[in-house]
Scaffold this active site. Structure first.
Site, PDB file in Angstrom:
ATOM      1  N   ASN A 121       2.406  -2.059  -9.281  1.00 52.04           N
ATOM      2  CA  ASN A 121       3.015  -2.311  -7.973  1.00 52.04           C
ATOM      3  C   ASN A 121       4.376  -1.632  -7.970  1.00 52.04           C
ATOM      4  O   ASN A 121       5.177  -1.870  -8.866  1.00 52.04           O
ATOM      5  CB  ASN A 121       3.276  -3.812  -7.765  1.00 52.04           C
ATOM      6  CG  ASN A 121       2.036  -4.577  -7.450  1.00 52.04           C
ATOM      7  OD1 ASN A 121       1.307  -4.234  -6.549  1.00 52.04           O
ATOM      8  ND2 ASN A 121       1.805  -5.640  -8.196  1.00 52.04           N
ATOM      9  N   HIS A 122       4.639  -0.817  -6.981  1.00 55.55           N
ATOM     10  CA  HIS A 122       5.989  -0.273  -6.847  1.00 55.55           C
ATOM     11  C   HIS A 122       6.846  -1.321  -6.154  1.00 55.55           C
ATOM     12  O   HIS A 122       6.347  -2.183  -5.433  1.00 55.55           O
ATOM     13  CB  HIS A 122       5.949   1.038  -6.071  1.00 55.55           C
ATOM     14  CG  HIS A 122       5.241   2.111  -6.825  1.00 55.55           C
ATOM     15  ND1 HIS A 122       5.859   2.868  -7.785  1.00 55.55           N
ATOM     16  CD2 HIS A 122       3.957   2.516  -6.795  1.00 55.55           C
ATOM     17  CE1 HIS A 122       4.995   3.711  -8.300  1.00 55.55           C
ATOM     18  NE2 HIS A 122       3.826   3.513  -7.728  1.00 55.55           N
ATOM     19  N   ALA A 123       8.150  -1.260  -6.366  1.00 47.00           N
ATOM     20  CA  ALA A 123       9.073  -2.237  -5.786  1.00 47.00           C
ATOM     21  C   ALA A 123       8.944  -2.275  -4.265  1.00 47.00           C
ATOM     22  O   ALA A 123       8.735  -1.240  -3.623  1.00 47.00           O
ATOM     23  CB  ALA A 123      10.503  -1.887  -6.182  1.00 47.00           C
TER      24      ALA A 123
END
Length: 191
Positions: A121-123
């Site tokens: 998951n990217h921020a």
């Protein structure tokens, strides 16, 4: 310590990277030690895909790779050391497993062509995302599962034993055991 090398991390270095990536908290994805682990895994996969090495060298990346694996060309794993696969695994071409957190795959699992299994998951915050901050969630795939071609398995997914994922599905959340699922997001079909 030379972090630009392309050799397997020591046990201590591997445990350090796991502590960062498997925590579920945000971390900087371009940490030099993380980059080194990724580079080594990508290079090993490239050698395997070019037929310059065999399944035993690929096996050395994994936490576990059981008996009788068949992994077709185009295989990529982010690290390998977070990847545990049971016996009689059969994967079609272009399987991508981004194992920045633990990916556990049971026995007698068949995966079609062009499947992606992603723990990453990217921020959510755009600034942090642009600065390469990520968090990861584990994925669990049970025994006797079929995931057909062009499907995507997203972070945090749990697929129960004997499940069948139809082609082109986007899988997230919990998939019940002994179910047939399809769609975006994948939903249970009647048998």
């Amino acid at each position: 310590m030379d972090l630009n090398r392309r050799h397997k991390l020591t046990k201590e270095e591997t445990e350090h990277v796991k502590k960062i990536t498997n925590s579920g908290r945000l971390y900087y994805d371009y940490d030099p030690l993380i980059e080194s682990a990724r580079s080594f895994a990508y290079e090993t996969c490239r050698r395997y895909n070019r037929h310059e090495t065999d399944i035993d060298e690929l096996r050395s990346l994994f936490e576990k790779l059981g008996k009788n694996p068949s992994i077709a060309d185009g295989f990529i794993t982010e690290f390998g050391f977070n990847l545990s696969i049971g016996d009689d695994f059969d994967a079609g071409c272009d399987l991508k497993i981004i194992d920045c957190n633990e990916v556990s795959i049971g026995n007698n699992v068949t995966i079609g062509e062009n499947v992606g299994i992603y723990t990453s998951n990217h921020a959510k915050d755009p600034k942090l995302r642009c600065d390469h901050w990520c968090s990861e969630l584990p994925i669990r795939i049970g025994n006797n599962v079929v995931i057909e071609s062009n499907s995507v398995v997203l972070p945090g997914t749990i697929i129960g034993d004997d499940a069948w994922i139809r082609p082109g599905s986007v899988v997230l959340g919990r998939i019940e055991a002994d179910s047939i699922c399809a769609g975006d997001p994948a939903r249970r079909e009647s048998k």
